[in-house]
Design a protein around this motif. Structure first.
Motif, mmCIF file in Angstrom:
data_model
loop_
_atom_site.group_PDB
_atom_site.id
_atom_site.type_symbol
_atom_site.label_atom_id
_atom_site.label_comp_id
_atom_site.label_asym_id
_atom_site.label_seq_id
_atom_site.Cartn_x
_atom_site.Cartn_y
_atom_site.Cartn_z
ATOM 1 N N LEU A 187 0.825 -1.208 0.000
ATOM 2 C CA LEU A 187 0.000 0.000 0.000
ATOM 3 C C LEU A 187 0.860 1.260 0.000
ATOM 4 N N ILE A 188 1.893 1.269 0.818
ATOM 5 C CA ILE A 188 2.750 2.451 0.934
ATOM 6 C C ILE A 188 3.512 2.714 -0.357
ATOM 7 N N LEU A 189 3.939 1.646 -1.035
ATOM 8 C CA LEU A 189 4.767 1.803 -2.240
ATOM 9 C C LEU A 189 3.944 1.999 -3.515
ATOM 10 N N ALA A 190 2.641 1.716 -3.451
ATOM 11 C CA ALA A 190 1.809 1.803 -4.660
ATOM 12 C C ALA A 190 1.484 3.257 -5.001
ATOM 13 N N ARG A 191 1.094 3.470 -6.268
ATOM 14 C CA ARG A 191 0.628 4.798 -6.687
ATOM 15 C C ARG A 191 -0.650 5.137 -5.926
ATOM 16 N N ARG A 192 -0.776 6.388 -5.511
ATOM 17 C CA ARG A 192 -1.935 6.793 -4.726
ATOM 18 C C ARG A 192 -3.235 6.683 -5.513
ATOM 19 N N SER A 193 -3.124 6.758 -6.834
ATOM 20 C CA SER A 193 -4.332 6.701 -7.668
ATOM 21 C C SER A 193 -4.708 5.271 -8.057
ATOM 22 N N ALA A 194 -3.844 4.298 -7.721
ATOM 23 C CA ALA A 194 -4.123 2.901 -8.078
ATOM 24 C C ALA A 194 -5.342 2.394 -7.307
ATOM 25 N N VAL A 195 -6.090 1.501 -7.921
ATOM 26 C CA VAL A 195 -7.271 0.899 -7.292
ATOM 27 C C VAL A 195 -6.838 -0.383 -6.567
ATOM 28 N N ILE A 196 -7.457 -0.649 -5.453
ATOM 29 C CA ILE A 196 -7.058 -1.779 -4.604
ATOM 30 C C ILE A 196 -7.080 -3.102 -5.357
ATOM 31 N N GLU A 197 -8.102 -3.351 -6.174
ATOM 32 C CA GLU A 197 -8.176 -4.635 -6.870
ATOM 33 C C GLU A 197 -7.057 -4.805 -7.888
ATOM 34 N N GLU A 198 -6.378 -3.707 -8.257
ATOM 35 C CA GLU A 198 -5.249 -3.789 -9.183
ATOM 36 C C GLU A 198 -3.971 -4.237 -8.489
ATOM 37 N N ILE A 199 -3.848 -3.935 -7.199
ATOM 38 C CA ILE A 199 -2.605 -4.251 -6.494
ATOM 39 C C ILE A 199 -2.747 -5.381 -5.478
ATOM 40 N N MET A 200 -3.974 -5.839 -5.239
ATOM 41 C CA MET A 200 -4.164 -6.879 -4.227
ATOM 42 C C MET A 200 -3.659 -8.223 -4.736
ATOM 43 N N GLN A 201 -3.304 -9.091 -3.790
ATOM 44 C CA GLN A 201 -2.923 -10.464 -4.105
ATOM 45 C C GLN A 201 -4.151 -11.351 -3.927
ATOM 46 N N GLN A 202 -4.423 -12.136 -4.947
ATOM 47 C CA GLN A 202 -5.651 -12.930 -4.932
ATOM 48 C C GLN A 202 -5.449 -14.340 -4.386
ATOM 49 N N ASP A 203 -4.211 -14.813 -4.333
ATOM 50 C CA ASP A 203 -3.957 -16.173 -3.842
ATOM 51 C C ASP A 203 -3.891 -16.159 -2.309
ATOM 52 N N VAL A 204 -5.047 -16.027 -1.701
ATOM 53 C CA VAL A 204 -5.123 -15.886 -0.246
ATOM 54 C C VAL A 204 -5.032 -17.254 0.422
ATOM 55 N N ILE A 205 -4.123 -17.369 1.386
ATOM 56 C CA ILE A 205 -4.043 -18.561 2.230
ATOM 57 C C ILE A 205 -4.920 -18.312 3.441
ATOM 58 N N SER A 206 -5.879 -19.187 3.674
ATOM 59 C CA SER A 206 -6.837 -18.958 4.758
ATOM 60 C C SER A 206 -7.124 -20.250 5.498
ATOM 61 N N GLY A 207 -7.803 -20.132 6.631
ATOM 62 C CA GLY A 207 -8.232 -21.286 7.407
ATOM 63 C C GLY A 207 -9.729 -21.254 7.600
ATOM 64 N N ARG A 208 -10.298 -22.399 7.947
ATOM 65 C CA ARG A 208 -11.738 -22.499 8.191
ATOM 66 C C ARG A 208 -12.040 -22.300 9.665
ATOM 67 N N VAL A 209 -13.151 -21.683 9.957
ATOM 68 C CA VAL A 209 -13.485 -21.328 11.325
ATOM 69 C C VAL A 209 -13.644 -22.556 12.213
ATOM 70 N N ASP A 210 -14.059 -23.702 11.628
ATOM 71 C CA ASP A 210 -14.247 -24.917 12.419
ATOM 72 C C ASP A 210 -13.054 -25.865 12.315
ATOM 73 N N GLU A 211 -11.964 -25.404 11.709
ATOM 74 C CA GLU A 211 -10.768 -26.219 11.545
ATOM 75 C C GLU A 211 -9.996 -26.296 12.859
ATOM 76 N N ASP A 212 -9.300 -27.410 13.065
ATOM 77 C CA ASP A 212 -8.483 -27.548 14.271
ATOM 78 C C ASP A 212 -7.412 -26.465 14.314
ATOM 79 N N GLN A 213 -7.128 -25.965 15.505
ATOM 80 C CA GLN A 213 -6.213 -24.833 15.645
ATOM 81 C C GLN A 213 -4.774 -25.160 15.247
#
Length: 457
Positions: A187-213
Motif C-alpha cells: 500500500l505504501i509503495l503503490a501509486r496513490r491513484s491505483a485501485v485496490i483490486e489492481e494491487i491486491m494479491q488474490q492467492d489468499v491462504i486462509s483457514g476455516r473457522v471450524d478447523e483444528d487450531q
C-alpha cells in the motif's frame, strides 16, 4: 537482571498510596516486567499495583500473567471496571478470559459493555474449544476492491489505533467474501491513484473457522505469515489468527504431545500451568492411569522369562540373565527414538499415511545399521571385557542386532497404525513402546540362545 531494591521501593509507594508515582514508574516499564513485579509482590500489594494502572495498561500487563492470576485479579474488580478492561483488550484474549471467569460475575459485567462488544464476545465464546474460531480475533481491517490506495491509507489511519494488526488488510466484496489481501508495504509503495483490486494479491491462504487450531498455526509457521484470515463455509471472513497466537497454539500442542509421549494424561488448563502451580493430587491423577496400564503391560515379560527359565537348564543360563537389562534397555531406547521421529514427522505433515511402507522400510534399514554396529560392539564387549564364553557373547551380539531391527519396525508401525485408525499417535507413548519391546525382545533373546547354544528343557 532484576534490581533487588525495586520491589521494596514499590511496596513503599503502594503503602503510601502514591498513585501518580506508580503510574509514572509503570509507564516506563515493559508490560511483561510489570507482570513479573506483580507476581513478586504479596497478593494484596500486587493487586494494588494492578489496580492503579490505566485500563489499556492493565490489558497489556494481564496478558503476561498466568491464567489463575488473571482470573483472580479480574474477578476482584467492580463490574464497571472489569467491563472497561474487556473493552480495551484484544478480542480473542477477552473472549478467552470470559470463558474462564465465573458465570455470575460475567452476567454482571456484560451489561456494562456496548451491544456490539457483547455480541462479539458471545460469538467468539460460542466456537468449539481447540478450533480456529476459538482462538481468532475479530480485530482486523477490511477494504472494498474499488477504492484507491489514497482512500485506503486514509481508512487505515482512522482505524489503526483500534486494530490489533494492520500489516495485512483483507479485501472483501459486498457480501464480505474474502477475495484478496494487501500488505501495508505494498500500500505504501503503490501509486496513490491505483485501485485496490489492481494491487491486491488474490492467492489468499486462509483457514476455516471450524478447523483444528494446530493446522492453522502450522500454516502461519510454514508460510511465515503475520496473520491468517479465517473464513466460514461461504468464504466470508470472520476473523484472523495472528502470529503470536500461532506461537501460543504450537507451544500448547507441543506441551500436550510431550506429556502424552511421556504417558501423562492431557489437561488443557494444567498443561499451561507453571510447574509449581500444579498440585500433587492433580499430578498423580494425570500420571496414574498410564503407570497402571504400563505396570500391567510390564507383566508380559514375566511369563516369557519364566517360560525360558524353565526350559533352559544349563550352566550358561545365569550368564544370559546377566545381560537382560542391557538388551531390554537398548531395545526400548531404539524404539523410543523411532517413535519420536515418526510422531514428529506426522505432526509436521512430513510423513503421510500413504508413505507407511516407505517409512517402515526406512526404519528397518536404520535398525539394521544400528543393530550391526551395536551387535558387533556388544559381541566383543561381552567376550573380552566381561570375560564371557564365545557362545554367550554371540547370543548377546545377535540379539542386539535383532532387537534393534525389531524395535525400529515396531516403533514405526505403531504410530502409523494409530494415526490410521484416528488415534493421536502421541498417545502411543515411548513407555508403552518400551514395554512392548521388552517382552518381545526377551523372546528374541532366549530363542537365539536356544538355537545357538543348543539349550533344551
Amino acid at each position: 537482571m532484576r534490581n533487588p531494591l525495586l520491589v521494596p521501593d514499590l511496596r513503599e509507594l503502594i503503602q503510601d498510596g502514591e498513585v501518580l508515582a506508580l503510574r509514572e514508574f509503570v509507564s516506563d516499564q515493559h508490560p511483561g516486567k510489570v507482570a513479573e513485579l506483580i507476581e513478586d509482590l504479596e497478593d494484596h500489594d500486587g493487586d494494588a499495583l494492578f489496580g492503579v494502572l490505566e485500563p489499556r495498561d492493565r490489558a497489556e500487563v494481564l496478558s503476561y500473567l498466568d491464567l489463575d492470576s488473571q482470573n483472580r485479579l479480574v474477578e476482584a474488580m467492580p463490574p464497571q471496571a472489569a467491563a472497561e478492561l474487556l473493552r480495551v483488550m484484544s478480542h480473542d484474549e477477552r473472549a478467552a478470559l470470559v470463558n474462564r471467569l465465573d458465570e455470575d460475575f460475567v452476567d454482571e459485567v456484560l451489561p456494562n459493555l456496548a451491544q456490539a462488544e457483547r455480541d462479539d464476545i458471545r460469538r467468539l465464546t460460542s466456537y468449539e474449544p481447540g478450533t480456529a474460531g476459538a482462538v481468532m480475533t475479530t480485530d482486523y481491517v477490511t477494504l472494498p476492491p474499488h477504492i484507491t490506495v489514497r482512500e485506503a491509507l486514509d481508512r487505515l489511519r482512522h482505524e489503526a489505533p483500534d486494530r490489533e494488526t494492520i500489516y495485512y488488510t483483507y479485501v472483501v466484496d459486498h457480501t464480505r467474501r474474502l477475495i484478496g489481501f494487501v500488505s501495508l508495504k505494498r500500500l505504501i509503495l503503490a501509486r496513490r491513484s491505483a485501485v485496490i483490486e489492481e494491487i491486491m494479491q488474490q492467492d489468499v491462504i486462509s483457514g476455516r473457522v471450524d478447523e483444528d487450531q494446530e493446522p492453522v498455526a502450522r500454516q502461519i509457521e510454514k508460510y511465515d505469515l503475520l496473520a491468517l484470515p479465517i473464513v466460514d463455509a461461504d468464504d466470508r471472513i470472520v476473523g484472523i489468527v495472528t502470529h503470536d497466537d500461532a506461537m501460543d497454539i504450537l507451544r500448547q500442542e507441543q506441551t500436550e504431545d510431550i506429556l502424552k509421549f511421556g504417558g501423562v494424561s492431557p489437561d488443557p488448563e494444567a498443561d499451561t500451568a507453571p510447574y509449581w502451580q500444579s498440585n500433587v493430587v492433580s499430578v498423580v491423577r494425570r500420571r496414574i492411569k498410564w503407570l497402571m496400564l504400563l505396570f500391567l503391560a510390564e507383566n508380559l515379560t514375566t511369563p516369557v522369562v519364566q517360560h525360558f527359565q524353565w526350559t533352559m537348564e544349563d550352566e550358561q543360563v545365569p550368564a544370559l540373565f546377566l545381560f537382560m537389562s542391557l538388551l531390554t534397555g537398548t531395545g526400548g531406547n531404539a524404539g523410543s527414538q523411532t517413535v519420536g521421529t515418526v510422531i514428529r514427522g506426522l505432526a509436521l505433515g512430513e510423513i503421510k499415511l500413504s508413505h507407511a511402507l516407505h517409512v517402515v522400510a526406512r526404519e528397518w534399514l536404520t535398525g539394521f545399521c544400528l543393530g550391526l554396529a551395536l551387535g558387533t560392539t556388544g559381541f566383543f564387549y561381552i567376550h573380552y571385557w566381561r570375560g564371557q564364553p564365545w557362545g554367550v557373547s554371540g547370543v548377546v551380539g545377535l540379539s542386539l542386532f535383532g532387537v534393534c531391527m525389531w524395535s525400529n519396525v515396531i516403533g514405526s508401525i505403531v504410530p502409523l497404525a494409530a494415526s490410521r485408525v484416528g488415534i493421536d499417535p502421541a498417545v502411543v507413548s515411548a513407555p508403552f513402546i518400551s514395554t512392548l519391546v521388552d517382552a518381545t525382545g526377551m523372546v528374541i533373546y532366549f530363542s537365539i540362545a536356544i538355537m545357538l547354544l543348543g539349550l533344551t528343557r
